[in-house]
Design a protein around this motif. Structure first.
Motif, mmCIF file in Angstrom:
data_model
loop_
_atom_site.group_PDB
_atom_site.id
_atom_site.type_symbol
_atom_site.label_atom_id
_atom_site.label_comp_id
_atom_site.label_asym_id
_atom_site.label_seq_id
_atom_site.Cartn_x
_atom_site.Cartn_y
_atom_site.Cartn_z
ATOM 1 N N ILE A 217 0.846 -1.209 0.000
ATOM 2 C CA ILE A 217 0.000 0.000 0.000
ATOM 3 C C ILE A 217 0.877 1.252 0.000
ATOM 4 C CG2 ILE A 217 -1.625 1.390 1.376
ATOM 5 C CD1 ILE A 217 -2.844 -1.278 2.391
ATOM 6 N N VAL A 218 1.866 1.262 0.888
ATOM 7 C CA VAL A 218 2.737 2.436 1.007
ATOM 8 C C VAL A 218 3.487 2.676 -0.307
ATOM 9 C CG1 VAL A 218 4.883 3.230 2.118
ATOM 10 C CG2 VAL A 218 2.976 2.424 3.521
ATOM 11 N N ASP A 219 3.979 1.594 -0.908
ATOM 12 C CA ASP A 219 4.723 1.755 -2.163
ATOM 13 C C ASP A 219 3.810 2.308 -3.261
ATOM 14 O OD1 ASP A 219 7.294 1.564 -3.252
ATOM 15 O OD2 ASP A 219 6.792 -0.272 -4.321
ATOM 16 N N MET A 220 2.578 1.815 -3.292
ATOM 17 C CA MET A 220 1.617 2.324 -4.279
ATOM 18 C C MET A 220 1.328 3.810 -4.018
ATOM 19 S SD MET A 220 0.467 0.332 -6.762
ATOM 20 C CE MET A 220 -1.261 0.580 -7.165
ATOM 21 N N ILE A 221 1.209 4.188 -2.768
ATOM 22 C CA ILE A 221 0.984 5.606 -2.439
ATOM 23 C C ILE A 221 2.183 6.429 -2.914
ATOM 24 C CG2 ILE A 221 0.853 7.284 -0.537
ATOM 25 C CD1 ILE A 221 -0.792 5.214 1.049
ATOM 26 N N GLN A 222 3.372 5.943 -2.566
ATOM 27 C CA GLN A 222 4.584 6.712 -2.904
ATOM 28 C C GLN A 222 4.796 6.808 -4.410
ATOM 29 O OE1 GLN A 222 7.225 4.334 -0.550
ATOM 30 N NE2 GLN A 222 7.221 5.763 1.173
ATOM 31 N N ASN A 223 4.243 5.839 -5.167
ATOM 32 C CA ASN A 223 4.406 5.844 -6.627
ATOM 33 C C ASN A 223 3.116 6.233 -7.354
ATOM 34 O OD1 ASN A 223 7.254 4.938 -7.282
ATOM 35 N ND2 ASN A 223 6.630 3.416 -5.766
ATOM 36 N N ASP A 224 2.262 6.963 -6.638
ATOM 37 C CA ASP A 224 1.014 7.484 -7.226
ATOM 38 C C ASP A 224 0.223 6.419 -7.985
ATOM 39 O OD1 ASP A 224 1.237 10.200 -6.337
ATOM 40 O OD2 ASP A 224 2.954 10.356 -7.700
ATOM 41 N N GLY A 225 0.204 5.215 -7.433
ATOM 42 C CA GLY A 225 -0.622 4.150 -8.019
ATOM 43 C C GLY A 225 -0.043 3.542 -9.284
ATOM 44 N N ASP A 226 1.260 3.746 -9.521
ATOM 45 C CA ASP A 226 1.890 3.180 -10.721
ATOM 46 C C ASP A 226 2.329 1.729 -10.426
ATOM 47 O OD1 ASP A 226 3.613 2.430 -12.781
ATOM 48 O OD2 ASP A 226 4.256 4.504 -13.136
ATOM 49 N N LEU B 282 -2.142 1.330 13.335
ATOM 50 C CA LEU B 282 -3.279 0.775 12.588
ATOM 51 C C LEU B 282 -3.549 -0.665 13.017
ATOM 52 C CD1 LEU B 282 -2.316 1.993 9.000
ATOM 53 C CD2 LEU B 282 -3.955 3.059 10.563
ATOM 54 N N LEU B 283 -4.770 -1.111 12.734
ATOM 55 C CA LEU B 283 -5.150 -2.487 13.047
ATOM 56 C C LEU B 283 -5.497 -3.238 11.764
ATOM 57 C CD1 LEU B 283 -7.441 -1.850 16.159
ATOM 58 C CD2 LEU B 283 -5.020 -2.467 16.140
ATOM 59 N N TYR B 284 -4.978 -4.459 11.674
ATOM 60 C CA TYR B 284 -5.232 -5.320 10.505
ATOM 61 C C TYR B 284 -6.736 -5.478 10.271
ATOM 62 C CZ TYR B 284 -5.126 -9.679 7.725
ATOM 63 O OH TYR B 284 -5.302 -10.645 6.755
ATOM 64 N N GLU B 285 -7.483 -5.676 11.341
ATOM 65 C CA GLU B 285 -8.922 -5.919 11.205
ATOM 66 C C GLU B 285 -9.622 -4.697 10.622
ATOM 67 O OE1 GLU B 285 -7.145 -6.489 14.075
ATOM 68 O OE2 GLU B 285 -6.929 -8.629 13.663
ATOM 69 N N ASP B 286 -9.150 -3.489 10.993
ATOM 70 C CA ASP B 286 -9.730 -2.255 10.426
ATOM 71 C C ASP B 286 -9.405 -2.157 8.936
ATOM 72 O OD1 ASP B 286 -10.523 -1.643 12.972
ATOM 73 O OD2 ASP B 286 -9.055 -0.042 13.290
ATOM 74 N N MET B 287 -8.181 -2.549 8.583
ATOM 75 C CA MET B 287 -7.778 -2.492 7.163
ATOM 76 C C MET B 287 -8.635 -3.437 6.339
ATOM 77 S SD MET B 287 -3.628 -2.296 7.643
ATOM 78 C CE MET B 287 -3.186 -2.764 5.985
ATOM 79 N N LYS B 288 -8.936 -4.576 6.927
ATOM 80 C CA LYS B 288 -9.754 -5.576 6.240
ATOM 81 C C LYS B 288 -11.198 -5.065 6.127
ATOM 82 C CE LYS B 288 -9.679 -9.501 4.396
ATOM 83 N NZ LYS B 288 -8.858 -10.026 3.347
ATOM 84 N N GLU B 289 -11.677 -4.457 7.178
ATOM 85 C CA GLU B 289 -13.069 -3.988 7.199
ATOM 86 C C GLU B 289 -13.299 -2.869 6.193
ATOM 87 O OE1 GLU B 289 -15.853 -2.906 10.842
ATOM 88 O OE2 GLU B 289 -14.343 -1.376 10.515
ATOM 89 N N ASP B 290 -12.359 -1.918 6.145
ATOM 90 C CA ASP B 290 -12.559 -0.751 5.284
ATOM 91 C C ASP B 290 -11.187 -0.245 4.800
ATOM 92 O OD1 ASP B 290 -13.272 1.584 4.043
ATOM 93 O OD2 ASP B 290 -14.610 2.256 5.645
ATOM 94 N N PRO B 291 -10.648 -0.925 3.759
ATOM 95 C CA PRO B 291 -9.303 -0.527 3.302
ATOM 96 C C PRO B 291 -9.242 0.942 2.883
ATOM 97 C CG PRO B 291 -10.248 -2.278 1.902
ATOM 98 C CD PRO B 291 -11.179 -2.087 3.054
ATOM 99 N N GLU C 222 -8.717 3.170 5.921
ATOM 100 C CA GLU C 222 -7.394 3.023 6.524
ATOM 101 C C GLU C 222 -6.293 3.574 5.609
ATOM 102 O OE1 GLU C 222 -7.308 2.056 9.850
ATOM 103 O OE2 GLU C 222 -9.452 2.254 9.438
ATOM 104 N N ILE C 223 -6.468 3.418 4.291
ATOM 105 C CA ILE C 223 -5.477 3.991 3.359
ATOM 106 C C ILE C 223 -5.550 5.518 3.437
ATOM 107 C CG2 ILE C 223 -4.818 4.215 0.926
ATOM 108 C CD1 ILE C 223 -5.783 1.292 0.527
ATOM 109 N N GLU D 238 -9.506 8.083 -8.219
ATOM 110 C CA GLU D 238 -9.187 7.002 -9.164
ATOM 111 C C GLU D 238 -7.933 6.236 -8.703
ATOM 112 O OE1 GLU D 238 -8.426 8.505 -13.090
ATOM 113 O OE2 GLU D 238 -7.847 6.501 -13.786
ATOM 114 N N VAL D 239 -6.918 6.982 -8.302
ATOM 115 C CA VAL D 239 -5.674 6.335 -7.840
ATOM 116 C C VAL D 239 -5.940 5.565 -6.544
ATOM 117 C CG1 VAL D 239 -3.333 6.768 -6.974
ATOM 118 C CG2 VAL D 239 -4.154 7.959 -9.009
ATOM 119 N N LEU D 240 -6.744 6.157 -5.689
ATOM 120 C CA LEU D 240 -7.073 5.481 -4.428
ATOM 121 C C LEU D 240 -7.739 4.131 -4.716
ATOM 122 C CD1 LEU D 240 -7.326 5.395 -1.352
ATOM 123 C CD2 LEU D 240 -9.295 6.907 -1.511
#
Ligand SMILES: Nc1ncnc2c1ncn2[C@@H]1O[C@H](COP(=O)(O)OS(=O)(=O)O)[C@@H](OP(=O)(O)O)[C@H]1O
Length: 304
Positions: free
Chosen positions: A65-74, A200-209, A212-213, A227-229
């Protein structure tokens, strides 16, 4: 460690599990403790980002997720290397000529994103001195235990878990690599208000990515389009990551990780523990849990 180095290693299938040793009550591989001075004296930089977790809490997911954020979804840019080469694992020491996490980190241009499973008190002091941003992800104890059990079966670089019923006790006693789950999640929870830590909590990420993103975006001071999100959510879903060789660890030789025993991307759900714990194990676990977690405001959901 690069893929070429990994292949050149040609580890013997029958080699024994790594030697371990305890440092201040925390179990580590001997390679880690032998290199501890170097790890402790690692020089963090103010623009580093550290992804910290207890093992099996959703580290790789967060890295992607972090890498995708840092690379603007590329997606192509995120395919440049395996997660373990994109984000050096600072305490993971390997015998020369292999690259330990520190070697990779020291060679990497800034801004760097780094990974650790260290308990908070063992994080190299330069991270605090440089006020580095840290994303910590925690996952409920029972699912962490189940995930760690299967990972220990398939990963030949860490100690064998033994039979399930023994492993439950080993985990409760904190006699696993990186120490006690209970101390880890509580230690980082207590540290979060004193430092720049997004907890952050894994369960929260699963519930609503998405939600959390968005927390990660605010923390990283990044602005992206809807769109990138959506692209990030899609690319980092369990099903997509399971098929992604740059995120699912399948490029490693079977002498390191044997996915036929248990895949790295195994189930990826909260509540899988119910398929493993007996009623008696669960009751004993809960009783012990209450005692170890008494007094903390940190709470977990064990199902969604
Ligand atoms: N995208 C996504 N969504 C949901 N769950 C995911 C995802 N990616 C990885 N996983 C699950 O996370 C578990 C692996 O944890 P880590 O990445 O922390 O492992 S490690 O400590 O870095 O080895 C492991 O959990 P289990 O399936 O329960 O074993 C992985 O399946």
């Amino acid at each position: 460690m690069s893929l070429e180095e990994m292949k050149a290693l040609q580890l013997d299938e029958r080699r024994p599990p790594p030697e371990t040793t305890e440092m201040n009550g925390v179990l580590m591989t001997k390679m880690m403790s032998d290199n501890w001075d170097k790890i402790w004296n690692f020089q963090a930089k103010p623009d580093d980002l550290l992804i910290a977790t207890y093992a099996k809490a959703g580290t790789t997911w967060t890295q992607e997720i972090v890498d995708m954020i840092q690379n603007d979804g590329d997606v192509q840019k995120c395919q440049r290397a395996n997660t373990f080469d994109r984000h050096p694992f600072i305490e993971w020491a390997l015998p020369p000529p292999l690259n330990s996490g520190l070697d990779l980190a020291n060679k990497m241009p800034s801004p760097r994103t780094l990974k650790t499973h260290l308990p908070v008190q063992m994080v190299p002091p330069s991270f605090w001195k440089e006020n580095v941003k840290i994303i910590y992800v925690a996952r409920n104890a029972k699912d962490c235990l189940v995930s760690y059990y299967h990972f220990s079966r398939m990963n030949k670089m860490i100690p064998d878990p033994g039979p399930w019923e023994d492993y439950v006790e080993t985990f409760k006693a904190g006699k696993v690599l990186w120490g006690s789950w209970y101390d880890h999640v509580k230690g980082w929870w207590d540290a979060k208000d004193r430092h720049r830590i997004l907890y952050l909590l894994y369960e929260d990420m699963k519930e609503d990515p998405k939600r959390e993103i968005q927390k990660m975006l605010r923390f990283l001071e990044k602005d992206i389009s809807e769109e990138v999100l959506n692209k990030i959510i899609h690319h980092t879903s369990f099903d997509m990551m399971k098929q992604n060789p740059m995120a699912n660890y399948t490029t490693l030789p079977t002498s390191i990780m044997d996915h036929s025993i248990s895949p790295f991307m195994r189930r990826g759900v909260p509540g899988d523990w119910k398929n493993y714990f007996t009623v008696a194990q669960n009751e004993a676990f809960d009783k012990d849990y209450e005692r170890k977690m008494a007094g903390t405001t940190l709470t977990f959901r064990t199902t969604l």
